[in-house]
Design an enzyme around this catalytic site. Structure first.
Site, mmCIF file in Angstrom:
data_model
loop_
_atom_site.group_PDB
_atom_site.id
_atom_site.type_symbol
_atom_site.label_atom_id
_atom_site.label_comp_id
_atom_site.label_asym_id
_atom_site.label_seq_id
_atom_site.Cartn_x
_atom_site.Cartn_y
_atom_site.Cartn_z
ATOM 1 N N ASP A 37 0.823 -1.174 -0.148
ATOM 2 C CA ASP A 37 -0.143 0.057 -0.057
ATOM 3 C C ASP A 37 0.883 1.397 0.064
ATOM 4 O O ASP A 37 1.865 1.297 0.669
ATOM 5 C CB ASP A 37 -0.783 0.098 1.279
ATOM 6 N N GLU A 85 13.590 -15.860 -1.741
ATOM 7 C CA GLU A 85 13.799 -17.092 -0.849
ATOM 8 C C GLU A 85 12.411 -17.983 -0.988
ATOM 9 O O GLU A 85 12.632 -19.424 -0.663
ATOM 10 C CB GLU A 85 13.983 -16.739 0.690
#
Length: 527
Positions: free
Chosen positions: A207, A249
């Protein structure tokens, strides 16, 4: 974590505003139980992922975008265990989950801010935020002249405490801005990312992604407009490179809410080691005009090309006037500053255009976001003034109708109380809401829901190739993607001839008696 995938490059992603989606416990507020019960509906719609607006613990002073704890679900919505079940159950249906992170600020009920208030001026706890002494002889004036990020609001972005300090909040006073120059702020957010990625989340929507970094001097905007003291600062890119390392990852993805007029600077956020995607606001706010739409599409594709990022396309979200209503107005674009009560709309016209826009959007290269209820053709609801909750309305002095009109709880079953949403909804549903109910539309092959389901199902016919415009009369858009499939949209004032083809795959509305494409209608063809 296995071989990386790039599902996000062409995904159809459905935005769930939990509070208004479905109420599972009958208290009038949408919740995770309601979403879990409707997962088969979402699977039948054919979406690839769900993007959840904030579902975290929050006082709800700004619809959940005032987060008090990222590691807890707000009790109004359910529990963390339910969220984990929802993520797992959706994944079993082939649907991934994207969550919202609001890094610019937290709630004033967040433990960090409460500790800062207790600690007092000059304390290490206050260094996590932007606390400053005021100006003037007695410190009675705000530290600078920065404007509110609620468009049309003249309210200050600084609040003074009894101890004399002022604190910065670009949005409401209940949303204090974090100090992203502090290492603890960066570490905490990377830990939050890992927490949700470990919980099975496939991506994060960021956001207000361009607002985090501030000029440490906090200078007046009027005196230091360039570089801007709090929008699109260069320091942001180091933050997002660190975030990308975390996401990689887990083979997870980011989509940034980045409102920037400079296309070159916008593209910087989408470099291969930063964000994967960003929302496309030029298309979202574009009027229903052929030339403007084509320019927006071309510009969007061109600004993404140098960094190899896919475009995103969206017609509406939880902040924007619903498409059916917007496209039925004289001004079919969108501007926060232009919102007003009583703007007339032709819903039949708006619905026809929204159906055509759905086929246009779903034929474009890139990812598509569908805001809940768009697939039902819901219009913007008129909320009685005494029921409005959106702070944007109050901070405008009551002139802005706010965003609640696009957040009204969904109609699921025409014959049930509250159109099958659950208990009495937290926002009132219009009297005709049951006519839009999902169960009724599912039985109607000509409904908006049936159109969306079929469009999402056959969308792969366009392949993953680039967009190529074909010659067309003024006001008509014609393009091909791959495998001989074409999209034709008529925005001209008269019917248009359809290019030669072997199969009509899908139409947003009936053709005229001569087999031509009426105004405000779109078709998908196989050449």
């Amino acid at each position: 974590m296995g071989q990386p995938t790039e599902w996000w490059r062409s995904a159809v992603i459905y935005q769930v505003y939990v509070r208004s989606f479905a109420d599972g416990d009958g208290d009038g507020t949408g919740d995770l139980a309601g979403v879990r019960a409707r997962l088969p509906y979402l699977a039948e719609l054919g979406v690839d992922a769900l993007w959840f607006s904030p579902w975290y613990l929050s006082p709800m002073k700004d619809g959940g975008y005032d987060v008090a704890d990222y590691r807890a679900i707000d009790p109004a919505f359910g529990t963390l265990a339910e969220a984990e079940k929802l993520i797992a159950e959706a994944r079993e249906l082939g649907i991934r989950t994207i969550v919202d992170i609001v890094p610019n600020h937290v709630s004033d009920q967040h433990p960090w801010f409460r500790a800062a208030l207790r600690a007092g001026p000059g304390s290490p706890e206050r260094e996590l935020f932007h606390f400053r002494p005021g100006r003037g002889e007695q410190g009675e004036l705000p530290p600078n002249d920065w404007p509110s990020q609620f468009v049309g609001s003249a309210e200050p972005v600084w609040t003074r405490l009894p101890d004399g300090d002022w604190y910065l909040h670009l949005f409401t006073p209940q949303q204090p801005d974090l100090n992203w120059a502090h290492p603890a702020v960066r570490q905490e957010h990377e830990d939050v990312l890992r927490f949700w990625f470990e919980g099975g989340v496939a991506g994060v929507r960021i956001d207000s992604a361009a607002l985090l970094a501030k000029d440490p001097e906090l200078p007046d905007l009027a005196l230091h407009p360039d570089p801007h003291p709090f929008v699109d600062r260069d320091e942001l890119h180091d933050i997002y490179r660190s975030w990308r390392a975390v996401a990689d990852e887990y083979d997870a993805v980011f989509v940034g809410e980045v409102w920037l007029p400079d296309t070159e600077r916008f593209a910087r956020y989408l470099r291969p080691d930063e964000l994967h995607t960003a929302f496309n606001f030029s298309f979202l706010t574009c009027p229903w005009e052929a030339g403007r739409l084509r320019t927006s599409i071309d510009t969007t594709l061109a600004e993404h090309a140098p960094v190899g990022a896919p475009a995103t396309w969206v017609l509406c979200n939880h902040d924007i006037t619903r498409t059916v209503t917007r496209y039925g107005r004289t001004d079919t674009g969108f501007d926060f500053a232009a919102k007003a009560f009583g703007t007339p709309t032709d819903l039949a016209l708006g619905t026809r255009r929204a159906r055509a826009a759905a086929l246009l959007t779903l034929a474009l290269p890139g990812a598509v976001y569908v805001y809940q209820g768009e697939e039902l053709g819901l219009p913007e609801a008129d909320i009685p003034r005494d029921r409005i909750e959106d702070p944007m309305h109050f901070r405008s002095g009551g002139t802005d109708p706010g965003r609640d009109g696009c957040r009204v709880p969904l109609p699921w079953a025409a014959g049930e109380p509250h159109a099958g949403f659950g208990g009495e909804p937290w926002l009132p549903q219009p009297a005709d809401w049951a006519s839009y109910a999902a169960d009724r539309q599912a039985l109607d092959p000509g409904s908006m829901l049936s159109l969306y389901r079929e469009a999402v199902r056959i969308r792969p016919v366009f392949g993953d190739g680039p967009l190529t415009w074909l010659p067309a009369p003024e006001g008509v858009l014609v393009f091909t993607r791959a495998q001989g499939s074409l999209c034709v949209v008529n925005l001209a004032d008269s019917p248009a001839d359809i290019p030669s083809h072997t199969q009509l795959l899908l139409a947003s509305g009936p053709l005229d008696p001569r087999g031509r494409l009426p105004k405000d209608t779109a078709v998908w063809l196989h050449g």
